[in-house]
Structures are given as C-alpha cells and as structure tokens.
Design a protein around this motif. Structure first.
Motif, PDB file in Angstrom:
ATOM      1  N   HIS A   6     -22.872  42.526   7.924  1.00  0.00           N
ATOM      2  CA  HIS A   6     -23.320  43.916   7.770  1.00  0.00           C
ATOM      3  C   HIS A   6     -22.217  44.892   8.166  1.00  0.00           C
ATOM      4  N   LEU A   7     -21.425  44.529   9.155  1.00  0.00           N
ATOM      5  CA  LEU A   7     -20.281  45.376   9.512  1.00  0.00           C
ATOM      6  C   LEU A   7     -19.297  45.467   8.340  1.00  0.00           C
ATOM      7  N   ALA A   8     -19.131  44.366   7.643  1.00  0.00           N
ATOM      8  CA  ALA A   8     -18.137  44.323   6.564  1.00  0.00           C
ATOM      9  C   ALA A   8     -18.469  45.296   5.446  1.00  0.00           C
ATOM     10  N   PHE A   9     -19.738  45.427   5.085  1.00  0.00           N
ATOM     11  CA  PHE A   9     -20.056  46.362   3.997  1.00  0.00           C
ATOM     12  C   PHE A   9     -20.476  47.734   4.499  1.00  0.00           C
ATOM     13  N   SER A  10     -20.656  47.903   5.822  1.00  0.00           N
ATOM     14  CA  SER A  10     -21.039  49.213   6.363  1.00  0.00           C
ATOM     15  C   SER A  10     -19.831  50.074   6.697  1.00  0.00           C
ATOM     16  N   VAL A  11     -18.765  49.456   7.200  1.00  0.00           N
ATOM     17  CA  VAL A  11     -17.571  50.223   7.581  1.00  0.00           C
ATOM     18  C   VAL A  11     -16.990  50.997   6.394  1.00  0.00           C
ATOM     19  N   PRO A  12     -16.811  50.402   5.208  1.00  0.00           N
ATOM     20  CA  PRO A  12     -16.296  51.191   4.075  1.00  0.00           C
ATOM     21  C   PRO A  12     -17.181  52.369   3.711  1.00  0.00           C
ATOM     22  N   ILE A  13     -18.491  52.231   3.883  1.00  0.00           N
ATOM     23  CA  ILE A  13     -19.399  53.343   3.592  1.00  0.00           C
ATOM     24  C   ILE A  13     -19.129  54.507   4.529  1.00  0.00           C
ATOM     25  N   VAL A  14     -18.959  54.210   5.818  1.00  0.00           N
ATOM     26  CA  VAL A  14     -18.685  55.264   6.796  1.00  0.00           C
ATOM     27  C   VAL A  14     -17.353  55.942   6.487  1.00  0.00           C
ATOM     28  N   VAL A  15     -16.348  55.155   6.120  1.00  0.00           N
ATOM     29  CA  VAL A  15     -15.030  55.729   5.774  1.00  0.00           C
ATOM     30  C   VAL A  15     -15.172  56.710   4.615  1.00  0.00           C
ATOM     31  N   ILE A  16     -15.934  56.331   3.599  1.00  0.00           N
ATOM     32  CA  ILE A  16     -16.114  57.191   2.433  1.00  0.00           C
ATOM     33  C   ILE A  16     -16.839  58.481   2.804  1.00  0.00           C
ATOM     34  N   MET A  17     -17.760  58.435   3.763  1.00  0.00           N
ATOM     35  CA  MET A  17     -18.511  59.623   4.151  1.00  0.00           C
ATOM     36  C   MET A  17     -17.714  60.541   5.076  1.00  0.00           C
ATOM     37  N   VAL A  18     -16.827  59.968   5.894  1.00  0.00           N
ATOM     38  CA  VAL A  18     -16.091  60.750   6.892  1.00  0.00           C
ATOM     39  C   VAL A  18     -14.812  61.343   6.313  1.00  0.00           C
ATOM     40  N   LEU A  19     -14.145  60.603   5.446  1.00  0.00           N
ATOM     41  CA  LEU A  19     -12.830  61.024   4.942  1.00  0.00           C
ATOM     42  C   LEU A  19     -12.857  62.390   4.248  1.00  0.00           C
ATOM     43  N   PHE A  76     -22.626  61.524  11.031  1.00  0.00           N
ATOM     44  CA  PHE A  76     -24.069  61.277  10.950  1.00  0.00           C
ATOM     45  C   PHE A  76     -24.450  60.738   9.577  1.00  0.00           C
ATOM     46  N   ALA A  77     -23.832  61.297   8.535  1.00  0.00           N
ATOM     47  CA  ALA A  77     -24.124  60.819   7.181  1.00  0.00           C
ATOM     48  C   ALA A  77     -23.733  59.345   7.033  1.00  0.00           C
ATOM     49  N   GLY A  78     -22.561  58.986   7.554  1.00  0.00           N
ATOM     50  CA  GLY A  78     -22.119  57.597   7.497  1.00  0.00           C
ATOM     51  C   GLY A  78     -23.032  56.671   8.286  1.00  0.00           C
ATOM     52  N   PHE A  79     -23.471  57.139   9.453  1.00  0.00           N
ATOM     53  CA  PHE A  79     -24.379  56.320  10.269  1.00  0.00           C
ATOM     54  C   PHE A  79     -25.691  56.054   9.545  1.00  0.00           C
ATOM     55  N   PHE A  80     -26.294  57.103   8.988  1.00  0.00           N
ATOM     56  CA  PHE A  80     -27.581  56.933   8.320  1.00  0.00           C
ATOM     57  C   PHE A  80     -27.443  56.118   7.031  1.00  0.00           C
ATOM     58  N   MET A  81     -26.337  56.300   6.320  1.00  0.00           N
ATOM     59  CA  MET A  81     -26.119  55.495   5.120  1.00  0.00           C
ATOM     60  C   MET A  81     -25.945  54.023   5.485  1.00  0.00           C
ATOM     61  N   ALA A  82     -25.163  53.751   6.536  1.00  0.00           N
ATOM     62  CA  ALA A  82     -24.975  52.369   6.974  1.00  0.00           C
ATOM     63  C   ALA A  82     -26.296  51.780   7.456  1.00  0.00           C
ATOM     64  N   LEU A  83     -27.098  52.587   8.152  1.00  0.00           N
ATOM     65  CA  LEU A  83     -28.395  52.121   8.631  1.00  0.00           C
ATOM     66  C   LEU A  83     -29.315  51.773   7.465  1.00  0.00           C
ATOM     67  N   THR A  84     -29.337  52.631   6.453  1.00  0.00           N
ATOM     68  CA  THR A  84     -30.186  52.381   5.285  1.00  0.00           C
ATOM     69  C   THR A  84     -29.744  51.140   4.528  1.00  0.00           C
TER      70      THR A  84
END
Length: 275
Positions: free
Chosen positions: A145-158, A196-204
């Motif tokens: 789950h970390l492997a596919f969640s980290v790229p999502i957070v990067v995309i939301m924060v960058l 926050f957006a990255g966190f909630f997207m990763a959570l979902t």
C-alpha cells in the motif's frame, strides 16, 4: 439577435445538464440498487418484499468481520500517514531538481506505479516478498500500500510547490530563518491543502484496493475488499450489500471532509502570512 443567442446558450446549457444527469445516473444506479436491497427482508436481489435492518445487524454481530475492519483501518491510516510523509519529502526533492530532463525522468518513475495495472503490481510484490522471505500478512500489505500511495501524494503535493512563489523562501532566508524554519513555517503551511489532499486520496485508495492486496495477503489476514470478494464468490448474501453500503457512506464522508479542508486551503496567496 440577442434573444437568439440567449436561446442557443440556454439549449446548450440544458443539453449539457441532461448529458451529465445521464452519465451520473449510469454511474450511480448500480450503487443505489445495491444500497436499496441492503434493506430487503426477502433475502434476494430480485424481489423487494419489505424494509429490514437484519443484514446490518448481521454485519455488526460478526466478530471476524469486526477484526477485518480493524485490519483495514489500521493498514489504511498507517499507510496513508507514512506515504504522506514520504510523498511530501519526495515532492520536495523533485521540486529541487533544476534540470527539466532529470525532473521529468523522476516524475515518469513516480507515475509508473499509478498507471501500471494493479494485477502486475500485486504479482510483482508477491514474487519479491517470496524471494526475500517476507511473510505474507500485515507487513507485506503495508509495504504494498505504501508503494502505490506515495506516488499519489507526490502528485497532489507537487503542484502546490510549483505554485508557491520562490520569493517567500528568499525573504525568509534574508530574515535569518534556518532551513528547518523555512520548511516548517513557510513551505509546509502553504502546501498544507496538497498534503491533506494526498492523505485523503491515499486513504481512499488503501481502503478500496483489492487487486494488489489480494496478492499479498496471507492465511489468517484479510482486508475488507478481499473479504467482500470472498463472500461474493460463496453466493448472494445481502449482508454484503449492507457492508458495501457502510463502506460507500464512509467514503462519502472522507470526500466531504476533503472538500471542506481543500476549500479552506484555497485562499489567496499571502493570507497565512498576513495573519
């Protein structure tokens, strides 16, 4: 002439609204159908005989299901928190790269796990964990789950980092702020909506993931998505409808929470500084 243009715009507006209504009806009709029959006393998906909460009581009375819910929530919250931390530092590192070629290469590598099929990712992690001797269970699911969640957070924060003016950082350094002060008092407050957006997207994504989790769960450990799939294979049971309804409502709460947090964060640049 003006009336003709207004009539044309009005018809175009009505046409677009009808199109959106049809699209959303197609998308949400199966979900509402599933939710409706979670209250069916008939025990089938074909004949609605009456209203009942029996299936919800069955879900809440299932001790094994309660443990699986706890497993799912722990994995989702822990992986989301860790992936948010890693994703923020990853976005900061990518943003510091000056050469566009190198930055684009890093972004491409980051996006590989987002666009790759879940089946391939899950099978790859299964082979990797088997080769290095990691037992399938909590640790393997968390790492996947970390492997596919980290790229999502990067995309939301960058994008928030790209949006921030570099003069803010220069001004903070001119005033004697250290690197840690610049990070904690200038950069992080500004990119907070993206965090926050990255966190909630990763959570979902973690709550909803099935394909990757299915490959890396071992005997005696399961998540909600895998459990629902296993029960659905055994035959139709409206307790699955009730469970799916509860998950859907929980997801809606997450989306609404993200909306309000994002709405509070989308303020004109400099608002936080003026405070």
């Amino acid at each position: 002439m003006a009336k003709a243009m207004q009539a044309r715009e009005g018809s175009r507006w009505r046409g677009s609204n009808v199109y959106l209504i049809v699209v959303f009806a197609i998308l949400y009709a199966p979900i509402f159908y599933l939710m409706l029959y979670s209250f069916n006393s008939g025990g089938s998906m074909h004949d609605f005989q009456g209203f009942t909460l029996e299936w919800y009581k069955e879900v809440f009375a299932d001790t094994r299901l309660f443990i699986i819910v706890l497993n799912t929530l722990v994995i989702a919250l822990l992986s989301s928190a860790l992936s948010t931390i890693l994703g923020v530092f990853g976005a900061l590192a990518i943003q510091q790269v000056r050469r566009h070629r190198h930055r684009n290469a890093l972004l491409a590598l980051n996006n590989v796990l987002i666009v790759s099929p879940d089946v391939i990712i899950g099978a790859s992690f299964l082979i990797l964990f088997t080769m290095i001797g990691i037992k399938l269970g909590f640790v393997s699911v968390l790492l996947a789950h970390l492997a596919f969640s980290v790229p999502i957070v990067v995309i939301m924060v960058l994008p928030k980092l790209e949006e921030m003016s570099p003069t803010w950082i220069d001004a903070a350094r001119d005033l004697g702020a250290s690197r840690l002060d610049v990070l904690t008092k200038v950069v992080l407050p500004y990119i907070r909506p993206g965090i926050f957006a990255g966190f909630f997207m990763a959570l979902t994504y973690s709550l909803d993931d099935f394909a990757v989790t299915f490959f890396v769960t071992g005997n005696g450990y399961s998540t909600l998505a895998v459990e629902i799939y296993s029960r659905a294979r055994q035959g139709i049971s409206l307790s699955i409808n009730a469970l799916s309804t509860l998950i859907f409502l929980f997801t809606i709460v997450l989306v609404i929470g993200y909306y309000f947090i994002n709405k509070r964060g989308n303020r004109p640049p400099g608002t936080e500084v003026q405070r």
